[in-house]
Design a protein around this motif. Structure first.
Motif, short mmCIF file in Angstrom:
data_model
loop_
_atom_site.label_atom_id
_atom_site.label_comp_id
_atom_site.label_asym_id
_atom_site.label_seq_id
_atom_site.Cartn_x
_atom_site.Cartn_y
_atom_site.Cartn_z
N ILE A 56 -29.40 -52.30 -37.98
CA ILE A 56 -30.39 -51.33 -37.50
C ILE A 56 -30.01 -50.63 -36.20
O ILE A 56 -30.60 -49.62 -35.86
CB ILE A 56 -31.78 -51.97 -37.35
CG1 ILE A 56 -31.79 -53.07 -36.30
CG2 ILE A 56 -32.30 -52.47 -38.69
CD1 ILE A 56 -33.17 -53.57 -35.91
N ILE A 57 -29.03 -51.14 -35.48
CA ILE A 57 -28.67 -50.53 -34.20
C ILE A 57 -27.55 -49.50 -34.40
O ILE A 57 -26.55 -49.77 -35.05
CB ILE A 57 -28.25 -51.59 -33.17
CG1 ILE A 57 -29.46 -52.44 -32.82
CG2 ILE A 57 -27.67 -50.95 -31.91
CD1 ILE A 57 -29.19 -53.54 -31.85
N SER A 58 -27.76 -48.34 -33.80
CA SER A 58 -26.78 -47.27 -33.87
C SER A 58 -25.82 -47.38 -32.69
O SER A 58 -26.11 -46.91 -31.59
CB SER A 58 -27.48 -45.91 -33.85
OG SER A 58 -26.52 -44.88 -33.82
N THR A 59 -24.69 -48.02 -32.93
CA THR A 59 -23.72 -48.21 -31.85
C THR A 59 -23.01 -46.91 -31.49
O THR A 59 -22.33 -46.85 -30.47
CB THR A 59 -22.68 -49.28 -32.25
OG1 THR A 59 -22.06 -48.90 -33.47
CG2 THR A 59 -23.33 -50.64 -32.39
N ARG A 60 -23.16 -45.88 -32.31
CA ARG A 60 -22.55 -44.59 -32.00
C ARG A 60 -23.51 -43.66 -31.26
O ARG A 60 -23.14 -42.55 -30.90
CB ARG A 60 -22.08 -43.92 -33.29
CG ARG A 60 -21.00 -44.72 -33.99
CD ARG A 60 -20.45 -44.02 -35.18
NE ARG A 60 -21.47 -43.37 -35.99
CZ ARG A 60 -21.29 -42.87 -37.19
NH1 ARG A 60 -20.13 -42.95 -37.76
NH2 ARG A 60 -22.27 -42.29 -37.85
N SER A 61 -24.74 -44.12 -31.03
CA SER A 61 -25.73 -43.26 -30.38
C SER A 61 -25.38 -43.07 -28.90
O SER A 61 -24.77 -43.92 -28.26
CB SER A 61 -27.13 -43.86 -30.50
OG SER A 61 -27.28 -44.99 -29.68
N LYS A 62 -25.84 -41.95 -28.39
CA LYS A 62 -25.64 -41.63 -26.98
C LYS A 62 -26.33 -42.68 -26.10
O LYS A 62 -25.76 -43.13 -25.09
CB LYS A 62 -26.22 -40.24 -26.70
CG LYS A 62 -26.05 -39.76 -25.30
CD LYS A 62 -26.63 -38.36 -25.14
CE LYS A 62 -26.54 -37.88 -23.72
NZ LYS A 62 -27.18 -36.57 -23.55
N THR A 63 -27.51 -43.11 -26.50
CA THR A 63 -28.27 -44.11 -25.74
C THR A 63 -27.50 -45.42 -25.65
O THR A 63 -27.42 -46.04 -24.59
CB THR A 63 -29.65 -44.34 -26.38
OG1 THR A 63 -30.33 -43.08 -26.44
CG2 THR A 63 -30.47 -45.32 -25.59
N PHE A 64 -26.93 -45.86 -26.77
CA PHE A 64 -26.17 -47.11 -26.79
C PHE A 64 -25.00 -47.02 -25.81
O PHE A 64 -24.76 -47.95 -25.04
CB PHE A 64 -25.66 -47.39 -28.21
CG PHE A 64 -24.93 -48.68 -28.35
CD1 PHE A 64 -25.64 -49.86 -28.59
CD2 PHE A 64 -23.55 -48.75 -28.23
CE1 PHE A 64 -24.97 -51.07 -28.72
CE2 PHE A 64 -22.87 -49.95 -28.35
CZ PHE A 64 -23.59 -51.11 -28.60
N LYS A 65 -24.31 -45.90 -25.83
CA LYS A 65 -23.15 -45.72 -24.94
C LYS A 65 -23.58 -45.65 -23.48
O LYS A 65 -22.92 -46.20 -22.61
CB LYS A 65 -22.37 -44.48 -25.36
CG LYS A 65 -21.69 -44.67 -26.71
CD LYS A 65 -21.06 -43.40 -27.21
CE LYS A 65 -20.49 -43.63 -28.59
NZ LYS A 65 -20.07 -42.43 -29.26
N GLU A 66 -24.69 -44.95 -23.22
CA GLU A 66 -25.17 -44.84 -21.84
C GLU A 66 -25.60 -46.19 -21.27
O GLU A 66 -25.39 -46.47 -20.10
CB GLU A 66 -26.34 -43.85 -21.77
CG GLU A 66 -25.92 -42.41 -21.92
CD GLU A 66 -27.12 -41.46 -22.01
OE1 GLU A 66 -28.27 -41.92 -22.10
OE2 GLU A 66 -26.87 -40.24 -22.01
#
Length: 139
Positions: A56-66
């Protein structure tokens, strides 16, 4: 059964809702950015996953990276609180009913939300058979 689409204003969420509407499946639409999932709701979703938080977690999302997260080092409760605070961490849409869960829009997989009789009739039609006693279709 009630189908719920947890999504946002994105193409995958839009395609999922269009498919459900086209196939006559009533659903509840919930924008998770405007109305984030609670920790209890996230736990319910996790109970239905095969791969847990990886699903369920989007590791490619901008939020994840930030946020520069190391998911493996976080206790589950802290991770769920973080997802509640930052709903953009979730992959979208999350489509579920009482028995099924799908993360993301996949045209073949979303068919699982069709009633069993509808799926059966579509297969029979594809095979050139009618639902009535497996007789060949006319025409």
């Amino acid at each position: 059964m009630t189908v719920t689409v947890y999504g946002a204003t994105c193409a995958s969420s839009r395609r999922s809702k269009e498919w459900l509407t086209k196939n006559g499946i009533n659903y509840i639409d919930r924008n998770i950015i405007k109305n984030p999932l609670t920790v209890d709701e996230l736990q319910e979703i996790l109970r239905m996953t095969v791969d847990g938080t990886d699903e369920i977690i989007s590791t490619r999302s901008k939020t994840f990276k930030e946020l520069d997260l190391d998911i493996e080092s976080l206790p589950l409760q802290e991770l769920l609180e973080l997802i509640h605070q930052h709903p953009r961490l979730l992959r979208r849409p999350i489509i579920m009913d009482e028995k099924r869960l799908q993360v993301g829009y996949h045209e073949d997989d979303i068919r699982q939300f069709l009633p069993r009789t509808t799926r059966r009739n579509q297969i029979l039609e594809y095979l050139g058979l009618t639902p009535n006693y497996l007789q060949p279709a006319k025409g």
